[in-house]
Design a protein around this motif. Sequence first.
Motif, PDB file in Angstrom:
ATOM      1  N   ILE A  36     150.325 -59.880 -39.397  1.00 44.02           N
ATOM      2  CA  ILE A  36     149.724 -59.413 -40.651  1.00 44.02           C
ATOM      3  C   ILE A  36     149.298 -60.617 -41.463  1.00 44.02           C
ATOM      4  N   ARG A  37     148.013 -60.673 -41.800  1.00 49.11           N
ATOM      5  CA  ARG A  37     147.439 -61.852 -42.444  1.00 49.11           C
ATOM      6  C   ARG A  37     147.626 -61.827 -43.947  1.00 49.11           C
ATOM      7  N   VAL A 224     143.482 -41.962 -46.659  1.00 48.08           N
ATOM      8  CA  VAL A 224     143.967 -43.117 -47.401  1.00 48.08           C
ATOM      9  C   VAL A 224     143.917 -44.368 -46.528  1.00 48.08           C
ATOM     10  N   VAL A 225     144.374 -44.238 -45.283  1.00 52.35           N
ATOM     11  CA  VAL A 225     144.409 -45.375 -44.361  1.00 52.35           C
ATOM     12  C   VAL A 225     143.012 -45.940 -44.140  1.00 52.35           C
ATOM     13  N   THR A 226     142.059 -45.074 -43.859  1.00 52.03           N
ATOM     14  CA  THR A 226     140.699 -45.547 -43.595  1.00 52.03           C
ATOM     15  C   THR A 226     140.039 -46.103 -44.855  1.00 52.03           C
ATOM     16  N   ALA A 227     140.486 -45.644 -46.030  1.00 53.50           N
ATOM     17  CA  ALA A 227     139.858 -46.086 -47.278  1.00 53.50           C
ATOM     18  C   ALA A 227     140.317 -47.475 -47.706  1.00 53.50           C
ATOM     19  N   ILE A 228     141.594 -47.820 -47.487  1.00 58.80           N
ATOM     20  CA  ILE A 228     142.099 -49.051 -48.102  1.00 58.80           C
ATOM     21  C   ILE A 228     142.660 -50.077 -47.120  1.00 58.80           C
ATOM     22  N   CYS A 229     142.877 -49.710 -45.863  1.00 60.66           N
ATOM     23  CA  CYS A 229     143.489 -50.659 -44.925  1.00 60.66           C
ATOM     24  C   CYS A 229     142.437 -51.544 -44.266  1.00 60.66           C
ATOM     25  N   ASP A 230     142.702 -52.837 -44.211  1.00 62.59           N
ATOM     26  CA  ASP A 230     141.810 -53.769 -43.528  1.00 62.59           C
ATOM     27  C   ASP A 230     141.929 -53.618 -42.020  1.00 62.59           C
ATOM     28  N   ARG A 231     143.167 -53.492 -41.541  1.00 66.70           N
ATOM     29  CA  ARG A 231     143.425 -53.273 -40.121  1.00 66.70           C
ATOM     30  C   ARG A 231     144.578 -52.295 -39.975  1.00 66.70           C
ATOM     31  N   VAL A 232     144.704 -51.729 -38.769  1.00 59.97           N
ATOM     32  CA  VAL A 232     145.718 -50.715 -38.510  1.00 59.97           C
ATOM     33  C   VAL A 232     146.315 -50.940 -37.133  1.00 59.97           C
ATOM     34  N   ALA A 242     147.500 -49.098 -30.066  1.00 58.28           N
ATOM     35  CA  ALA A 242     146.158 -49.482 -30.526  1.00 58.28           C
ATOM     36  C   ALA A 242     146.282 -50.361 -31.754  1.00 58.28           C
ATOM     37  N   GLU A 243     145.280 -51.201 -31.969  1.00 61.64           N
ATOM     38  CA  GLU A 243     145.215 -52.051 -33.157  1.00 61.64           C
ATOM     39  C   GLU A 243     143.770 -52.424 -33.401  1.00 61.64           C
ATOM     40  N   GLY A 244     143.370 -52.468 -34.665  1.00 63.84           N
ATOM     41  CA  GLY A 244     142.009 -52.839 -35.021  1.00 63.84           C
ATOM     42  C   GLY A 244     141.666 -52.302 -36.387  1.00 63.84           C
ATOM     43  N   THR A 245     140.376 -52.184 -36.680  1.00 64.51           N
ATOM     44  CA  THR A 245     139.982 -51.554 -37.937  1.00 64.51           C
ATOM     45  C   THR A 245     140.454 -50.108 -37.917  1.00 64.51           C
ATOM     46  N   ALA A 246     140.634 -49.534 -39.105  1.00 64.12           N
ATOM     47  CA  ALA A 246     141.188 -48.184 -39.188  1.00 64.12           C
ATOM     48  C   ALA A 246     140.347 -47.176 -38.416  1.00 64.12           C
TER      49      ALA A 246
END
Length: 267
Positions: A36-37, A224-232, A242-246
Amino acid sequence: MDTTDQTTHDGVTLACEQVVRRFGGLKALKGIDLGIRQGEIFGLVGPNGSGKTTLVNAVTGFYPPQEGRIVFEGAAINHLKPYQVAARGIARTFQNVALFKGMSVLDNILLGRHIFMRPSALASLFYWWWAQKEEVAHRRQVEEIIDLLQLESVRDEPVDVIPLGMQKRVELARALAAEPRFLILDEPMAGMNQEEKEYMVRFILDAQEALNLTILLIEHHMDVVTAICDRVAVLNNGEKIAEGTARDAIKDPAVVAAYIGKSNDAA
């Protein structure tokens, strides 16, 4: 170059390296890797029972991993007690509201300052000269948080009588009172209606900007996740699938299968 230097060089605030956690014969976390950056909002999602809260409890010292490492700002913390983790600059909220009933909003938030308090008999004896100055300083910090989260109207109310959405905001305020650099939010929108969710999103973003926070967000509300998270990152059965953009992560076939295959658990 060792792993500690590498995590610092890459700007990674928190790194989980092959984290394993067992409870008896159950392997709740199966070699989780995360990075996490600094300054980002990182989402952690997955069906119920996928290991999200277990991972948070590993990070915060409640259930230390039996294998792997957790590195915060370049130093391993997986051997630390919860109070030591908090002192390093990590704070959290809880999935279920964990406020102290019968106490006011102000007093609940003040409890978030406990890691800075140094009570002693000598300080109490010379209260008006010594301890009072410390108390005033703590209250000043808390009043700034009350102002940031717009809790002025309920600051003196017992937490029992205010709505759930407001209680969640008080819990966020208590976490912020600890002056964290890394904030973990465990389902902060649980039980909220749409209006309360929108308020909470705004306050999370305001707090991140005002206090320069890095945030780990566990949340079932995908809007909420797709609106404010940089990555998921998406967990299922204790594994990262899985990992990447929401938007990319939730479209991953493995993620779709995890949610559809466990429709009773999916948000």
